[in-house]
Design a protein around this motif. Structure first.
Motif, short mmCIF file in Angstrom:
data_model
loop_
_atom_site.label_atom_id
_atom_site.label_comp_id
_atom_site.label_asym_id
_atom_site.label_seq_id
_atom_site.Cartn_x
_atom_site.Cartn_y
_atom_site.Cartn_z
N LYS A 33 0.91 -1.29 -0.06
CA LYS A 33 0.05 0.05 0.03
C LYS A 33 0.87 1.16 -0.16
O LYS A 33 2.05 1.43 0.80
N ALA A 34 0.40 2.32 -0.79
CA ALA A 34 1.33 3.48 -0.83
C ALA A 34 0.28 4.48 -0.95
O ALA A 34 -0.78 4.52 -1.14
N VAL A 35 1.06 5.95 -0.62
CA VAL A 35 0.22 7.09 -0.70
C VAL A 35 0.65 8.01 -1.64
O VAL A 35 1.94 8.12 -1.67
N ILE A 36 -0.22 8.65 -2.49
CA ILE A 36 0.30 9.68 -3.42
C ILE A 36 -0.06 10.98 -2.72
O ILE A 36 -1.24 11.17 -2.25
N TYR A 37 1.10 11.84 -3.00
CA TYR A 37 0.92 13.26 -2.10
C TYR A 37 1.61 14.25 -2.66
O TYR A 37 2.32 14.19 -3.76
N LYS A 38 1.36 15.48 -2.51
CA LYS A 38 1.69 16.72 -3.13
C LYS A 38 2.23 17.77 -2.28
O LYS A 38 1.54 17.75 -0.86
N PRO A 39 3.24 18.81 -2.34
CA PRO A 39 3.48 19.59 -1.51
C PRO A 39 2.35 20.59 -1.57
O PRO A 39 1.57 20.83 -2.45
N GLU A 40 2.04 21.35 -0.39
CA GLU A 40 0.90 22.44 -0.29
C GLU A 40 0.87 23.24 -1.34
O GLU A 40 0.06 23.86 -2.04
N GLU A 41 2.34 23.98 -1.54
CA GLU A 41 2.56 24.80 -2.58
C GLU A 41 2.44 24.80 -3.97
O GLU A 41 2.51 25.52 -4.96
N ASN A 42 2.26 23.45 -4.37
CA ASN A 42 2.41 23.31 -5.81
C ASN A 42 1.69 21.99 -6.27
O ASN A 42 1.40 21.29 -5.20
N LYS A 43 1.82 21.63 -7.41
CA LYS A 43 1.21 20.29 -7.74
C LYS A 43 2.04 19.10 -8.15
O LYS A 43 1.73 18.16 -8.55
N GLU A 44 3.26 19.15 -7.78
CA GLU A 44 4.23 18.17 -7.87
C GLU A 44 3.90 16.83 -7.22
O GLU A 44 3.46 16.86 -6.00
N LEU A 45 3.54 15.71 -7.83
CA LEU A 45 3.37 14.64 -7.00
C LEU A 45 4.48 13.66 -6.77
O LEU A 45 5.56 13.38 -7.36
N PHE A 46 4.21 12.83 -5.37
CA PHE A 46 5.24 11.95 -4.98
C PHE A 46 4.50 10.62 -4.41
O PHE A 46 3.18 10.93 -4.06
N VAL A 47 5.19 9.87 -4.22
CA VAL A 47 4.45 8.42 -3.76
C VAL A 47 5.58 7.96 -2.75
O VAL A 47 6.81 8.18 -2.80
N ARG A 48 4.90 7.45 -1.62
CA ARG A 48 5.84 6.62 -0.65
C ARG A 48 5.05 5.52 -0.26
O ARG A 48 3.69 5.49 -0.33
N THR A 49 5.70 4.58 0.51
CA THR A 49 4.79 3.47 1.04
C THR A 49 3.86 4.26 2.09
O THR A 49 4.27 5.20 2.69
N TYR A 50 2.88 3.17 2.33
CA TYR A 50 1.78 4.00 3.54
C TYR A 50 2.61 3.87 4.80
O TYR A 50 2.89 5.07 5.41
N GLU A 51 3.39 2.89 5.08
CA GLU A 51 4.12 2.82 6.30
C GLU A 51 5.16 3.84 6.35
O GLU A 51 5.31 4.26 7.48
N GLU A 52 6.00 4.26 5.57
CA GLU A 52 7.27 5.29 5.49
C GLU A 52 6.37 6.46 5.70
O GLU A 52 6.86 7.50 6.41
N PHE A 53 5.07 6.86 4.93
CA PHE A 53 4.37 8.11 4.95
C PHE A 53 4.24 8.28 6.66
O PHE A 53 4.12 9.35 7.00
N GLU A 54 3.56 7.10 7.20
CA GLU A 54 3.26 7.41 8.57
C GLU A 54 4.39 7.62 9.50
O GLU A 54 4.00 8.12 10.62
N LYS A 55 5.55 7.15 9.24
CA LYS A 55 6.57 7.38 10.08
C LYS A 55 7.32 8.82 9.92
O LYS A 55 7.94 9.36 10.99
#
Length: 62
Positions: A33-55
């Motif tokens: 499982k992973a999370v797609i996320y972006k910085p608040e100030e722009n539209k650039e997209l990133f992906v991390r594992t769910y576990e890593e995002f939580e940490k």
């Protein structure tokens, strides 16, 4: 549990990011499982594992 469209702060750079959706990515040939996320100030997209995002991200308190 990670909430979509809420602001999270990165533990190291202290910048705000917003999780947009969940997906699956391969890690060592296993789908996780992973999370797609972006910085608040722009539209650039990133992906991390769910576990890593939580940490590495802390939900911003309103």
């Amino acid at each position: 549990m990670i909430e979509l469209n809420k602001t999270y702060i990165h533990y190291k750079n202290k910048k705000p990011y917003i999780p947009l959706d969940f997906c699956k990515i391969q890690e060592n040939e296993i789908w996780v499982k992973a999370v797609i996320y972006k910085p608040e100030e722009n539209k650039e997209l990133f992906v991390r594992t769910y576990e890593e995002f939580e940490k590495k991200f802390i939900k911003q308190q309103n």
